[in-house]
Design a protein around this motif. Structure first.
Motif, PDB file in Angstrom:
ATOM      1  N   PRO A 172       0.825  -1.215   0.000  1.00 44.48           N
ATOM      2  CA  PRO A 172       0.000   0.000   0.000  1.00 44.48           C
ATOM      3  C   PRO A 172       0.850   1.253   0.000  1.00 44.48           C
ATOM      4  O   PRO A 172       1.951   1.274   0.574  1.00 44.48           O
ATOM      5  CB  PRO A 172      -0.776  -0.132   1.317  1.00 44.48           C
ATOM      6  CG  PRO A 172       0.173  -0.876   2.212  1.00 44.48           C
ATOM      7  CD  PRO A 172       0.928  -1.835   1.323  1.00 44.48           C
ATOM      8  N   LEU A 173       0.347   2.295  -0.611  1.00 44.36           N
ATOM      9  CA  LEU A 173       1.014   3.602  -0.604  1.00 44.36           C
ATOM     10  C   LEU A 173       0.245   4.592   0.277  1.00 44.36           C
ATOM     11  O   LEU A 173       0.819   5.352   1.038  1.00 44.36           O
ATOM     12  CB  LEU A 173       1.116   4.146  -2.028  1.00 44.36           C
ATOM     13  CG  LEU A 173       1.819   5.502  -2.201  1.00 44.36           C
ATOM     14  CD1 LEU A 173       3.258   5.424  -1.720  1.00 44.36           C
ATOM     15  CD2 LEU A 173       1.790   5.929  -3.672  1.00 44.36           C
ATOM     16  N   LYS A 216     -11.881  -8.862   6.951  1.00 48.74           N
ATOM     17  CA  LYS A 216     -11.788  -8.443   8.355  1.00 48.74           C
ATOM     18  C   LYS A 216     -10.433  -7.825   8.680  1.00 48.74           C
ATOM     19  O   LYS A 216     -10.336  -7.005   9.594  1.00 48.74           O
ATOM     20  CB  LYS A 216     -12.050  -9.644   9.265  1.00 48.74           C
ATOM     21  CG  LYS A 216     -13.496 -10.137   9.223  1.00 48.74           C
ATOM     22  CD  LYS A 216     -13.703 -11.292  10.184  1.00 48.74           C
ATOM     23  CE  LYS A 216     -15.160 -11.752  10.142  1.00 48.74           C
ATOM     24  NZ  LYS A 216     -15.391 -12.914  11.041  1.00 48.74           N
ATOM     25  N   THR A 217      -9.395  -8.248   7.959  1.00 46.03           N
ATOM     26  CA  THR A 217      -8.048  -7.725   8.221  1.00 46.03           C
ATOM     27  C   THR A 217      -7.396  -7.289   6.915  1.00 46.03           C
ATOM     28  O   THR A 217      -7.816  -7.705   5.823  1.00 46.03           O
ATOM     29  CB  THR A 217      -7.153  -8.797   8.868  1.00 46.03           C
ATOM     30  OG1 THR A 217      -6.941  -9.857   7.920  1.00 46.03           O
ATOM     31  CG2 THR A 217      -7.793  -9.355  10.137  1.00 46.03           C
ATOM     32  N   PHE A 218      -6.346  -6.458   7.035  1.00 46.65           N
ATOM     33  CA  PHE A 218      -5.626  -6.037   5.841  1.00 46.65           C
ATOM     34  C   PHE A 218      -4.964  -7.233   5.161  1.00 46.65           C
ATOM     35  O   PHE A 218      -4.968  -7.344   3.936  1.00 46.65           O
ATOM     36  CB  PHE A 218      -4.565  -4.997   6.234  1.00 46.65           C
ATOM     37  CG  PHE A 218      -3.718  -4.547   5.075  1.00 46.65           C
ATOM     38  CD1 PHE A 218      -4.267  -3.754   4.073  1.00 46.65           C
ATOM     39  CD2 PHE A 218      -2.397  -4.929   4.966  1.00 46.65           C
ATOM     40  CE1 PHE A 218      -3.498  -3.347   2.994  1.00 46.65           C
ATOM     41  CE2 PHE A 218      -1.620  -4.523   3.894  1.00 46.65           C
ATOM     42  CZ  PHE A 218      -2.174  -3.728   2.905  1.00 46.65           C
ATOM     43  N   ALA A 277      -8.824   0.680   1.114  1.00 48.69           N
ATOM     44  CA  ALA A 277      -9.825   1.430   1.879  1.00 48.69           C
ATOM     45  C   ALA A 277     -10.293   0.637   3.091  1.00 48.69           C
ATOM     46  O   ALA A 277     -10.631  -0.547   2.994  1.00 48.69           O
ATOM     47  CB  ALA A 277     -11.022   1.763   0.989  1.00 48.69           C
ATOM     48  N   ARG A 278     -10.290   1.310   4.244  1.00 50.53           N
ATOM     49  CA  ARG A 278     -10.845   0.734   5.481  1.00 50.53           C
ATOM     50  C   ARG A 278     -11.996   1.621   5.917  1.00 50.53           C
ATOM     51  O   ARG A 278     -11.826   2.831   6.092  1.00 50.53           O
ATOM     52  CB  ARG A 278      -9.760   0.688   6.557  1.00 50.53           C
ATOM     53  CG  ARG A 278     -10.255   0.308   7.966  1.00 50.53           C
ATOM     54  CD  ARG A 278     -10.718  -1.136   8.054  1.00 50.53           C
ATOM     55  NE  ARG A 278     -10.798  -1.595   9.436  1.00 50.53           N
ATOM     56  CZ  ARG A 278     -11.878  -1.461  10.221  1.00 50.53           C
ATOM     57  NH1 ARG A 278     -12.971  -0.873   9.738  1.00 50.53           N
ATOM     58  NH2 ARG A 278     -11.868  -1.914  11.457  1.00 50.53           N
ATOM     59  N   ALA A 336      -4.279   1.906  10.551  1.00 49.50           N
ATOM     60  CA  ALA A 336      -3.028   2.506  10.061  1.00 49.50           C
ATOM     61  C   ALA A 336      -1.832   1.621  10.398  1.00 49.50           C
ATOM     62  O   ALA A 336      -0.934   1.421   9.565  1.00 49.50           O
ATOM     63  CB  ALA A 336      -2.850   3.892  10.661  1.00 49.50           C
ATOM     64  N   ASP A 337      -1.812   1.076  11.608  1.00 49.25           N
ATOM     65  CA  ASP A 337      -0.707   0.196  12.003  1.00 49.25           C
ATOM     66  C   ASP A 337      -0.707  -1.090  11.185  1.00 49.25           C
ATOM     67  O   ASP A 337       0.341  -1.580  10.760  1.00 49.25           O
ATOM     68  CB  ASP A 337      -0.823  -0.146  13.495  1.00 49.25           C
ATOM     69  CG  ASP A 337      -0.603   1.062  14.384  1.00 49.25           C
ATOM     70  OD1 ASP A 337      -0.004   2.044  13.909  1.00 49.25           O
ATOM     71  OD2 ASP A 337      -1.044   1.019  15.555  1.00 49.25           O
ATOM     72  N   GLU A 338      -1.897  -1.624  10.985  1.00 48.01           N
ATOM     73  CA  GLU A 338      -2.036  -2.894  10.263  1.00 48.01           C
ATOM     74  C   GLU A 338      -1.619  -2.751   8.805  1.00 48.01           C
ATOM     75  O   GLU A 338      -0.953  -3.625   8.247  1.00 48.01           O
ATOM     76  CB  GLU A 338      -3.508  -3.327  10.361  1.00 48.01           C
ATOM     77  CG  GLU A 338      -3.816  -4.717   9.870  1.00 48.01           C
ATOM     78  CD  GLU A 338      -5.311  -5.011   9.964  1.00 48.01           C
ATOM     79  OE1 GLU A 338      -6.061  -4.191  10.530  1.00 48.01           O
ATOM     80  OE2 GLU A 338      -5.722  -6.051   9.436  1.00 48.01           O
TER      81      GLU A 338
END
Length: 386
Positions: A27-28, A279-281, A260-261, A68-70
């Motif tokens: 991701p960027l 559910k998760t990145f 997108a989250r 953001a951390d994930e």
């Protein structure tokens, strides 16, 4: 390319690191949507067509920081809905800045002057004010008179307080190149950077008549850029992305570049298309069939030239071919001559329409959550009474 040097170096370093690590997909920019509710109802928007039960949902500050951390992207863009409606938006932004994420807070600016005290100027924070053009055009695009004047007033107030402000414009069919050029002149007068992107043809947008196709997009941006020769328009894009908009580069989109989250989870496959959630990145990256999306592959992607899919492609291209990127940066975007070949559309798969089914699924989950919360509350009350 007028991106601040500090930010440019940090993001360039991140891209080089991904390349050295041999990562194919990364991701960027995290597109973080903590709510869908908005205080405008723009005719070209496909993001706010939800029942109230969904529009009233919010991501918590902790959920935003966890995302953001994930994800790990160096930038976080906060669109919406209107993020300034979120009661915890100041806390959310502070937490992201503390993580040294570059935060682009996207807003229509109706609430910006009132809420400036929630934020502190920082090299990591940018306000990205939605302006689709000059006064008459913008107020028509957002279906409300007076919005342009309030947005410009908010831009001046934010700049006076030491904040960095950019504007973002969504371009639709029927917007004359001459007017777009005058709008870009205005951004110079205001002292702000500008990002522009052709509007994505949201299937739920009220106005379906004014989305640009790829041929019209390239012609329009060539005309606009030709009028900008010698001017100091401050684009917040890479030179190669602008060159792509002018039809000089043939790129495939990078849908995982700006994941997108939102309140439902991680949206498949990208910010513009909602075709299920993870559910998760990690689940998003591992389970999305990326090869089935993009122009020439999927009907819904046919006319897309939006920044969220193609700016990451241009950034990667700049890393892989720095001399070409430097050449475009020095010489400017070419506005005459043949265009790059268009992607073959003959084998794209037909569109699937699952919006209504997804909404019903999410409403069912919301009702289950509310019922469980009510039962828990009743049990606590009974326990206290006993």
């Amino acid at each position: 390319m007028a991106i601040p040097f500090f930010k440019e170096m940090r993001i360039g370093g991140y891209l080089i690191k991904q390349k050295l690590l041999g990562r194919k997909r990364y991701p960027l920019v995290l597109m973080l949507e903590p709510l869908f509710r908005c205080n405008l109802a723009c005719v070209g928007c496909g993001k706010i067509d939800y029942p109230d039960a969904i529009l009233n949902r919010r991501m918590t500050a902790q959920e935003c920081w966890d995302a953001a951390d994930e994800c790990g992207a160096p930038m976080v863009a906060i669109p919406g809905g209107e993020p300034l409606i979120h009661k915890e938006i100041g806390e959310i932004v502070r937490g992201l800045v503390a993580r040294k994420k570059f935060v682009s807070l996207c807003t229509n600016a109706l609430l910006l002057e009132k809420k400036l005290d929630l934020f502190e100027p920082s090299p990591y924070l940018f306000f990205s004010v939605h302006l689709d053009g000059l006064k008459e055009h913008h107020d028509k695009a957002v279906s409300q008179k007076g919005v342009f004047d309030r947005a410009v007033s908010a831009i001046k107030a934010a700049k006076a307080r030491g904040f960095t402000v950019n504007v973002n414009a969504t371009i639709f069919d029927g917007h004359p190149a001459e007017e777009i050029a005058k709008f870009l002149d205005l951004t110079v007068e205001l002292g702000v950077g500008v990002s522009m992107s052709p509007g994505y043809a949201y299937e739920r947008a009220p106005d379906q008549e004014h989305f640009l196709n790829r041929t019209k997009t390239k012609k329009l941006f060539r005309d606009v850029f030709a009028m900008g020769k010698g001017k100091k328009w401050n684009f917040m894009h890479s030179g190669l992305f602008l060159d792509f908009l002018a039809g000089n580069q043939e790129y495939e989109c990078t849908p995982w570049g700006m994941p997108a989250r939102n309140i439902f989870g991680w949206q498949k496959p990208c910010y513009l298309l909602g075709e299920g959630y993870a559910k998760t990145f990690k689940e998003l990256m591992d389970t999305t069939d990326w090869e089935t999306y993009g122009t020439g592959k999927y009907e819904k992607c046919a006319d897309c030239m939006a920044h969220c899919g193609y700016e990451p492609t241009a950034a990667t291209a700049a890393i892989n071919n720095p001399l070409k990127a430097m050449w475009v940066s020095l010489r400017g975007v070419r506005t005459t001559g043949p265009m790059a070949p268009e992607i073959d559309m003959s084998k794209q798969r037909p569109a699937q329409y699952i919006f209504s089914a997804e909404v019903q699924k999410r409403l069912s989950e919301i009702r289950k959550d509310e019922a469980a919360a009510a039962q828990e509350k009743a049990a606590r009350k009974a326990s206290t009474a006993a």
